[in-house]
Write a protein that holds these residues in place. Structure first.
Motif, short mmCIF file in Angstrom:
data_model
loop_
_atom_site.label_atom_id
_atom_site.label_comp_id
_atom_site.label_asym_id
_atom_site.label_seq_id
_atom_site.Cartn_x
_atom_site.Cartn_y
_atom_site.Cartn_z
N TYR A 1 28.95 -13.60 26.90
CA TYR A 1 28.47 -13.67 28.28
C TYR A 1 29.66 -13.59 29.24
CZ TYR A 1 26.20 -15.60 32.45
OH TYR A 1 25.73 -15.80 33.72
N GLY A 2 30.73 -14.31 28.91
CA GLY A 2 31.92 -14.29 29.74
C GLY A 2 32.62 -12.95 29.75
N LYS A 3 32.53 -12.21 28.64
CA LYS A 3 33.18 -10.90 28.58
C LYS A 3 32.54 -9.89 29.52
CE LYS A 3 34.83 -11.09 23.77
NZ LYS A 3 34.65 -10.53 22.41
N VAL B 1 19.51 -17.99 20.71
CA VAL B 1 20.22 -19.19 20.24
C VAL B 1 19.68 -20.43 20.93
CG1 VAL B 1 22.46 -20.35 20.18
CG2 VAL B 1 22.30 -17.93 19.61
N LEU B 2 19.42 -20.35 22.23
CA LEU B 2 18.89 -21.50 22.96
C LEU B 2 17.50 -21.88 22.47
CD1 LEU B 2 20.10 -20.68 26.59
CD2 LEU B 2 20.85 -22.59 25.15
N VAL B 3 16.67 -20.87 22.18
CA VAL B 3 15.34 -21.14 21.65
C VAL B 3 15.44 -21.85 20.30
CG1 VAL B 3 13.25 -20.08 20.68
CG2 VAL B 3 14.15 -19.30 22.88
N PHE C 1 20.79 -12.39 22.81
CA PHE C 1 21.39 -13.23 21.78
C PHE C 1 21.48 -14.67 22.25
CE2 PHE C 1 25.01 -15.01 19.43
CZ PHE C 1 24.68 -14.65 18.13
N LEU C 2 21.91 -14.86 23.49
CA LEU C 2 22.03 -16.20 24.05
C LEU C 2 20.66 -16.86 24.17
CD1 LEU C 2 23.78 -18.41 25.28
CD2 LEU C 2 23.62 -17.24 27.48
N SER D 1 25.50 -24.21 16.98
CA SER D 1 26.54 -24.30 18.00
C SER D 1 27.53 -23.16 17.89
CB SER D 1 27.27 -25.64 17.87
OG SER D 1 26.38 -26.72 18.08
N LEU D 2 27.84 -22.74 16.65
CA LEU D 2 28.72 -21.59 16.45
C LEU D 2 28.11 -20.35 17.11
CD1 LEU D 2 30.91 -19.81 15.15
CD2 LEU D 2 29.55 -19.83 13.04
N LEU D 3 26.83 -20.11 16.87
CA LEU D 3 26.17 -18.96 17.47
C LEU D 3 26.15 -19.07 18.99
CD1 LEU D 3 23.13 -18.52 15.04
CD2 LEU D 3 25.25 -17.22 15.08
N MET D 4 25.98 -20.29 19.49
CA MET D 4 25.95 -20.50 20.93
C MET D 4 27.32 -20.19 21.55
SD MET D 4 24.45 -23.79 23.03
CE MET D 4 22.95 -23.74 22.03
N VAL D 5 28.39 -20.63 20.90
CA VAL D 5 29.73 -20.34 21.41
C VAL D 5 29.98 -18.84 21.43
CG1 VAL D 5 32.20 -20.57 20.93
CG2 VAL D 5 30.70 -22.57 20.76
#
Length: 351
Positions: free
Chosen positions: A268-270, A228-230, A224-225, A258-262
Protein backbone atom coordinates in the motif's frame (compact mmCIF):
# COMPACT_ATOMS: atom_id res chain seq x y z
CA UNK A 1 17.40 3.89 1.05
CA UNK A 2 16.11 5.46 4.25
CA UNK A 3 12.83 3.68 4.84
CA UNK A 4 11.69 6.38 7.26
CA UNK A 5 11.44 8.86 4.39
CA UNK A 6 9.19 6.62 2.27
CA UNK A 7 5.42 6.16 2.12
CA UNK A 8 6.05 2.53 3.09
CA UNK A 9 7.28 3.52 6.52
CA UNK A 10 4.28 5.80 7.05
CA UNK A 11 1.95 2.95 6.08
CA UNK A 12 3.67 0.75 8.67
CA UNK A 13 3.12 3.48 11.27
CA UNK A 14 -0.58 3.30 10.47
CA UNK A 15 -0.42 -0.41 11.20
CA UNK A 16 1.26 0.34 14.54
CA UNK A 17 -1.66 2.64 15.39
CA UNK A 18 -4.11 -0.09 14.32
CA UNK A 19 -2.56 -2.70 16.60
CA UNK A 20 -2.28 -0.27 19.52
CA UNK A 21 -5.98 0.56 19.16
CA UNK A 22 -7.04 -3.09 19.08
CA UNK A 23 -4.82 -3.91 22.04
CA UNK A 24 -6.30 -1.09 24.11
CA UNK A 25 -9.87 -2.16 23.30
CA UNK A 26 -8.88 -5.74 24.16
CA UNK A 27 -7.61 -4.76 27.59
CA UNK A 28 -10.67 -2.56 28.14
CA UNK A 29 -12.87 -5.57 27.23
CA UNK A 30 -11.12 -7.55 29.96
CA UNK A 31 -11.95 -4.81 32.47
CA UNK A 32 -15.64 -5.02 31.56
CA UNK A 33 -15.63 -8.81 31.76
CA UNK A 34 -14.08 -8.72 35.25
CA UNK A 35 -16.88 -6.38 36.30
CA UNK A 36 -19.55 -8.72 34.90
CA UNK A 37 -20.46 -6.64 31.84
CA UNK A 38 -19.34 -6.42 28.25
CA UNK A 39 -17.80 -3.95 25.83
CA UNK A 40 -18.90 -4.14 22.18
CA UNK A 41 -20.36 -7.59 22.79
CA UNK A 42 -16.93 -8.86 23.89
CA UNK A 43 -15.95 -9.07 20.22
CA UNK A 44 -12.43 -7.84 20.91
CA UNK A 45 -11.50 -10.71 23.20
CA UNK A 46 -9.31 -11.77 20.27
CA UNK A 47 -7.39 -8.51 20.65
CA UNK A 48 -4.37 -10.37 21.98
CA UNK A 49 -3.69 -10.93 18.28
CA UNK A 50 -2.33 -7.38 18.30
CA UNK A 51 0.62 -8.74 20.31
CA UNK A 52 1.37 -11.17 17.48
CA UNK A 53 1.15 -8.32 15.01
CA UNK A 54 3.53 -6.34 17.21
CA UNK A 55 6.07 -9.19 17.12
CA UNK A 56 5.93 -9.28 13.31
CA UNK A 57 6.24 -5.51 13.00
CA UNK A 58 9.13 -5.46 15.47
CA UNK A 59 10.84 -8.16 13.40
CA UNK A 60 10.48 -5.99 10.29
CA UNK A 61 11.72 -2.89 12.11
CA UNK A 62 14.66 -4.52 13.89
CA UNK A 63 15.81 -6.28 10.72
CA UNK A 64 15.58 -3.01 8.81
CA UNK A 65 17.42 -1.12 11.56
CA UNK A 66 20.22 -3.64 11.98
CA UNK A 67 20.63 -4.81 8.38
CA UNK A 68 22.74 -1.90 7.15
CA UNK A 69 25.06 -2.23 10.15
CA UNK A 70 25.36 -5.97 9.56
CA UNK A 71 26.16 -5.37 5.89
CA UNK A 72 28.85 -2.81 6.81
CA UNK A 73 30.15 -4.93 9.71
CA UNK A 74 30.56 -1.76 11.74
CA UNK A 75 28.57 0.60 13.96
CA UNK A 76 27.86 -1.84 16.80
CA UNK A 77 27.98 0.85 19.49
CA UNK A 78 25.73 3.20 17.51
CA UNK A 79 23.17 0.49 16.76
CA UNK A 80 23.01 -0.87 20.29
CA UNK A 81 22.90 2.50 21.99
CA UNK A 82 20.28 4.04 19.71
CA UNK A 83 18.03 1.00 19.85
CA UNK A 84 18.29 0.21 23.55
CA UNK A 85 18.04 3.85 24.62
CA UNK A 86 14.76 4.15 22.69
CA UNK A 87 13.43 1.02 24.44
CA UNK A 88 14.56 1.69 27.99
CA UNK A 89 14.27 5.46 28.32
CA UNK A 90 10.48 5.53 28.06
CA UNK A 91 10.18 2.26 29.96
CA UNK A 92 12.17 3.51 32.96
CA UNK A 93 10.42 6.89 32.99
CA UNK A 94 6.94 5.44 32.77
CA UNK A 95 7.34 2.59 35.26
CA UNK A 96 8.91 5.01 37.75
CA UNK A 97 5.51 6.54 38.58
CA UNK A 98 3.58 3.30 39.25
CA UNK A 99 6.76 1.86 40.79
CA UNK A 100 7.05 4.63 43.37
CA UNK A 101 3.35 4.36 44.14
CA UNK A 102 3.54 0.59 44.61
CA UNK A 103 6.79 0.42 46.54
CA UNK A 104 6.57 3.50 48.77
CA UNK A 105 3.07 5.00 48.89
CA UNK A 106 0.31 2.42 48.42
CA UNK A 107 1.83 -1.10 48.35
CA UNK A 108 -1.60 -2.59 49.02
CA UNK A 109 -2.60 -1.82 45.42
CA UNK A 110 -0.41 -4.63 44.08
CA UNK A 111 1.10 -6.49 47.02
CA UNK A 112 2.98 -9.09 44.96
CA UNK A 113 5.01 -6.38 43.18
CA UNK A 114 5.38 -4.19 46.27
CA UNK A 115 7.10 -7.07 48.09
CA UNK A 116 9.63 -7.77 45.35
CA UNK A 117 13.12 -8.68 46.44
CA UNK A 118 16.06 -6.72 45.02
CA UNK A 119 16.84 -9.33 42.36
CA UNK A 120 13.26 -9.22 41.10
CA UNK A 121 13.36 -5.44 40.94
CA UNK A 122 16.41 -5.64 38.70
CA UNK A 123 14.66 -8.25 36.54
CA UNK A 124 11.81 -5.78 36.12
CA UNK A 125 14.16 -2.89 35.38
CA UNK A 126 15.98 -4.89 32.70
CA UNK A 127 12.86 -6.68 31.41
CA UNK A 128 14.50 -10.05 31.95
CA UNK A 129 12.55 -13.12 30.85
CA UNK A 130 9.72 -13.80 33.30
CA UNK A 131 10.13 -10.49 35.15
CA UNK A 132 7.30 -9.21 37.36
CA UNK A 133 5.44 -6.78 35.14
CA UNK A 134 4.32 -3.32 36.13
CA UNK A 135 3.33 -2.53 32.53
CA UNK A 136 1.24 -5.28 30.91
CA UNK A 137 3.01 -5.32 27.54
CA UNK A 138 6.62 -5.63 28.72
CA UNK A 139 6.76 -9.41 28.19
CA UNK A 140 6.70 -8.58 24.47
CA UNK A 141 9.45 -6.00 24.89
CA UNK A 142 11.62 -8.63 26.59
CA UNK A 143 11.75 -10.46 23.28
CA UNK A 144 12.47 -7.19 21.48
CA UNK A 145 15.52 -6.57 23.70
CA UNK A 146 16.59 -10.18 23.17
CA UNK A 147 16.54 -9.86 19.38
CA UNK A 148 18.21 -6.45 19.43
CA UNK A 149 21.13 -8.12 21.23
CA UNK A 150 21.15 -11.17 18.94
CA UNK A 151 21.08 -9.02 15.80
CA UNK A 152 23.72 -6.75 17.31
CA UNK A 153 26.11 -9.67 17.69
CA UNK A 154 25.90 -10.22 13.94
CA UNK A 155 27.34 -6.72 13.48
CA UNK A 156 30.43 -7.84 15.39
CA UNK A 157 30.78 -11.00 13.30
CA UNK A 158 28.70 -12.69 10.58
CA UNK A 159 29.37 -15.98 12.36
CA UNK A 160 26.80 -14.98 14.99
CA UNK A 161 24.08 -15.36 12.34
CA UNK A 162 24.12 -19.04 13.19
CA UNK A 163 22.45 -18.04 16.48
CA UNK A 164 19.44 -16.83 14.52
CA UNK A 165 18.92 -20.22 12.94
CA UNK A 166 19.54 -22.13 16.16
CA UNK A 167 17.04 -19.98 18.07
CA UNK A 168 14.44 -20.25 15.31
CA UNK A 169 14.89 -24.01 14.97
CA UNK A 170 14.47 -24.62 18.71
CA UNK A 171 11.55 -22.17 18.80
CA UNK A 172 9.87 -24.11 15.98
CA UNK A 173 10.25 -27.31 18.00
CA UNK A 174 8.74 -25.49 20.96
CA UNK A 175 5.79 -24.36 18.82
CA UNK A 176 5.15 -27.86 17.49
CA UNK A 177 5.29 -29.26 21.00
CA UNK A 178 2.93 -26.65 22.47
CA UNK A 179 0.45 -26.60 19.61
CA UNK A 180 0.24 -30.28 18.67
CA UNK A 181 1.92 -32.50 21.28
CA UNK A 182 1.55 -30.80 24.66
CA UNK A 183 4.47 -32.41 26.45
CA UNK A 184 5.79 -29.01 27.63
CA UNK A 185 9.28 -30.05 26.63
CA UNK A 186 10.72 -26.68 27.66
CA UNK A 187 8.69 -26.21 30.84
CA UNK A 188 7.21 -22.81 31.65
CA UNK A 189 10.18 -20.86 32.93
CA UNK A 190 13.08 -18.96 31.38
CA UNK A 191 14.05 -21.72 28.92
CA UNK A 192 10.56 -21.73 27.42
CA UNK A 193 10.57 -17.96 27.10
CA UNK A 194 14.04 -17.77 25.52
CA UNK A 195 12.89 -20.22 22.85
CA UNK A 196 9.34 -18.92 22.70
CA UNK A 197 7.30 -19.68 19.56
CA UNK A 198 6.90 -15.90 19.27
CA UNK A 199 10.51 -15.79 18.05
CA UNK A 200 9.15 -17.16 14.79
CA UNK A 201 7.03 -14.05 14.43
CA UNK A 202 10.20 -11.98 14.45
CA UNK A 203 11.31 -14.19 11.55
CA UNK A 204 8.01 -13.45 9.79
CA UNK A 205 8.79 -9.74 10.10
CA UNK A 206 12.30 -10.29 8.72
CA UNK A 207 10.78 -12.16 5.78
CA UNK A 208 8.39 -9.25 5.15
CA UNK A 209 11.40 -6.91 5.07
CA UNK A 210 13.22 -9.25 2.65
CA UNK A 211 10.10 -9.24 0.45
CA UNK A 212 10.12 -5.45 0.52
CA UNK A 213 13.88 -5.04 0.02
CA UNK A 214 13.93 -7.31 -3.02
CA UNK A 215 11.34 -5.10 -4.66
CA UNK A 216 8.52 -7.63 -4.87
CA UNK A 217 5.19 -5.93 -5.46
CA UNK A 218 1.54 -6.92 -5.29
CA UNK A 219 -0.24 -4.87 -7.94
CA UNK A 220 -3.74 -5.54 -6.56
CA UNK A 221 -2.65 -4.48 -3.10
CA UNK A 222 -6.08 -3.07 -2.15
CA UNK A 223 -7.79 -6.42 -2.73
CA UNK A 224 -4.97 -8.19 -0.94
CA UNK A 225 -5.24 -5.84 2.04
CA UNK A 226 -9.03 -6.22 2.14
CA UNK A 227 -8.70 -10.01 2.05
CA UNK A 228 -6.21 -10.02 4.92
CA UNK A 229 -8.43 -7.77 7.06
CA UNK A 230 -11.45 -10.01 6.41
CA UNK A 231 -9.42 -13.06 7.45
CA UNK A 232 -8.10 -11.27 10.54
CA UNK A 233 -11.52 -10.20 11.81
CA UNK A 234 -13.18 -13.48 10.79
CA UNK A 235 -10.68 -15.47 12.80
CA UNK A 236 -11.22 -12.95 15.59
CA UNK A 237 -14.98 -13.54 15.48
CA UNK A 238 -14.45 -17.30 15.73
CA UNK A 239 -12.15 -16.71 18.66
CA UNK A 240 -14.59 -14.34 20.37
CA UNK A 241 -17.92 -16.08 19.84
CA UNK A 242 -17.19 -19.81 19.77
CA UNK A 243 -15.42 -22.34 21.94
CA UNK A 244 -12.62 -22.52 19.37
CA UNK A 245 -9.52 -20.75 20.63
CA UNK A 246 -6.11 -20.39 19.07
CA UNK A 247 -3.90 -19.47 21.99
CA UNK A 248 -1.47 -22.35 21.59
CA UNK A 249 -1.50 -21.99 17.80
CA UNK A 250 -1.56 -18.18 17.80
CA UNK A 251 1.83 -17.91 16.12
CA UNK A 252 0.45 -19.83 13.14
CA UNK A 253 -3.02 -18.27 13.12
CA UNK A 254 -2.44 -14.63 14.06
CA UNK A 255 1.29 -14.56 13.31
CA UNK A 256 0.90 -15.61 9.69
CA UNK A 257 -2.12 -13.33 9.29
CA UNK A 258 0.00 -10.47 10.63
CA UNK A 259 2.75 -11.35 8.15
CA UNK A 260 0.27 -11.05 5.28
CA UNK A 261 -1.02 -7.79 6.73
CA UNK A 262 2.48 -6.30 6.89
CA UNK A 263 3.19 -7.34 3.30
CA UNK A 264 -0.14 -5.82 2.22
CA UNK A 265 0.48 -2.54 4.05
CA UNK A 266 4.05 -2.29 2.70
CA UNK A 267 2.65 -2.59 -0.82
CA UNK A 268 0.00 0.00 0.00
CA UNK A 269 2.85 2.35 0.89
CA UNK A 270 4.68 1.58 -2.35
CA UNK A 271 1.79 2.66 -4.52
CA UNK A 272 0.23 5.48 -2.51
CA UNK A 273 2.08 8.81 -2.28
CA UNK A 274 2.38 10.22 1.22
CA UNK A 275 2.33 13.89 2.21
CA UNK A 276 5.56 15.30 3.60
CA UNK A 277 4.08 16.07 7.01
CA UNK A 278 1.94 13.05 7.84
CA UNK A 279 -0.12 12.88 11.05
CA UNK A 280 -0.12 9.05 11.04
CA UNK A 281 3.66 9.07 11.07
CA UNK A 282 3.72 11.26 14.17
CA UNK A 283 1.17 9.20 16.07
CA UNK A 284 2.79 5.97 14.91
CA UNK A 285 6.06 7.11 16.41
CA UNK A 286 4.25 7.46 19.74
CA UNK A 287 2.81 3.92 19.62
CA UNK A 288 5.48 2.56 21.96
CA UNK A 289 4.45 5.10 24.60
CA UNK A 290 0.80 4.13 24.15
CA UNK A 291 1.70 0.53 24.90
CA UNK A 292 3.45 1.62 28.08
CA UNK A 293 0.83 3.94 29.56
CA UNK A 294 -2.52 2.54 28.45
CA UNK A 295 -2.72 -0.19 31.11
CA UNK A 296 -2.94 1.92 34.27
CA UNK A 297 -4.93 4.71 32.60
CA UNK A 298 -7.60 2.40 31.21
CA UNK A 299 -7.75 0.39 34.43
CA UNK A 300 -8.32 3.51 36.52
CA UNK A 301 -11.00 5.00 34.26
CA UNK A 302 -12.83 1.75 33.54
CA UNK A 303 -12.94 0.31 37.04
CA UNK A 304 -13.71 3.66 38.71
CA UNK A 305 -16.23 5.01 36.20
CA UNK A 306 -16.93 3.39 32.84
CA UNK A 307 -18.09 -0.09 33.87
CA UNK A 308 -20.64 1.41 36.29
CA UNK A 309 -22.58 3.58 33.82
CA UNK A 310 -24.76 2.78 30.81
CA UNK A 311 -22.70 4.84 28.36
CA UNK A 312 -19.38 3.57 29.73
CA UNK A 313 -18.18 2.62 26.25
CA UNK A 314 -18.14 6.33 25.35
CA UNK A 315 -15.94 7.05 28.38
CA UNK A 316 -13.65 4.17 27.45
CA UNK A 317 -13.27 5.33 23.85
CA UNK A 318 -12.66 8.91 25.01
CA UNK A 319 -9.93 7.60 27.32
CA UNK A 320 -8.31 5.75 24.41
CA UNK A 321 -8.28 8.96 22.35
CA UNK A 322 -6.82 10.77 25.36
CA UNK A 323 -4.07 8.13 25.57
CA UNK A 324 -3.24 8.80 21.91
CA UNK A 325 -2.97 12.53 22.61
CA UNK A 326 -0.90 12.14 25.79
CA UNK A 327 1.42 9.65 24.07
CA UNK A 328 1.95 12.05 21.20
CA UNK A 329 2.81 14.89 23.57
CA UNK A 330 5.22 12.71 25.56
CA UNK A 331 6.87 11.67 22.30
CA UNK A 332 7.47 15.16 20.89
CA UNK A 333 7.94 17.10 24.14
CA UNK A 334 9.89 14.60 26.23
CA UNK A 335 11.21 11.52 24.46
CA UNK A 336 12.49 13.07 21.24
CA UNK A 337 14.41 15.95 22.90
CA UNK A 338 15.92 13.68 25.57
CA UNK A 339 16.99 11.01 23.07
CA UNK A 340 18.47 13.65 20.76
CA UNK A 341 20.45 15.12 23.66
CA UNK A 342 21.68 11.73 24.88
CA UNK A 343 22.71 10.60 21.41
CA UNK A 344 24.65 13.80 20.77
CA UNK A 345 26.44 13.42 24.10
CA UNK A 346 27.28 9.73 23.61
CA UNK A 347 27.55 9.31 19.85
CA UNK A 348 28.13 12.86 18.69
CA UNK A 349 24.96 12.88 16.59
CA UNK A 350 21.20 12.82 17.08
CA UNK A 351 18.83 10.03 16.08
Amino acid sequence: MDLRKTPTYISLQILYIFLASILMVYHATQHYQISGSSLFGNFFTFGEAAEDMLFVLMGFTIFYTSNRYIQMQSGYKEYMFKTLSRIFLVYWLLIAIPGVILWFIHPEIHASIARLEADKIWETMLMWFGHPRIAVITWVLTHLVFFVIIFGLAILSPKFKILWWIILAVSAVNLIDRAFIGSELFGNDVLYRVFSPHNLEFAFGAFAYYFFEKGYKIQRYKLFLAFVLVVFFSVGAIHAYTDVHFYKERVLVFGLTSLLMVIAVVNYGKFKPAPADNLFYKFGEAEYIMLMIHGPMLSLVNFKFAVHISFGWVVTLATIFMIFAISYLIRIKLEEPILAYINIKVLGKAN
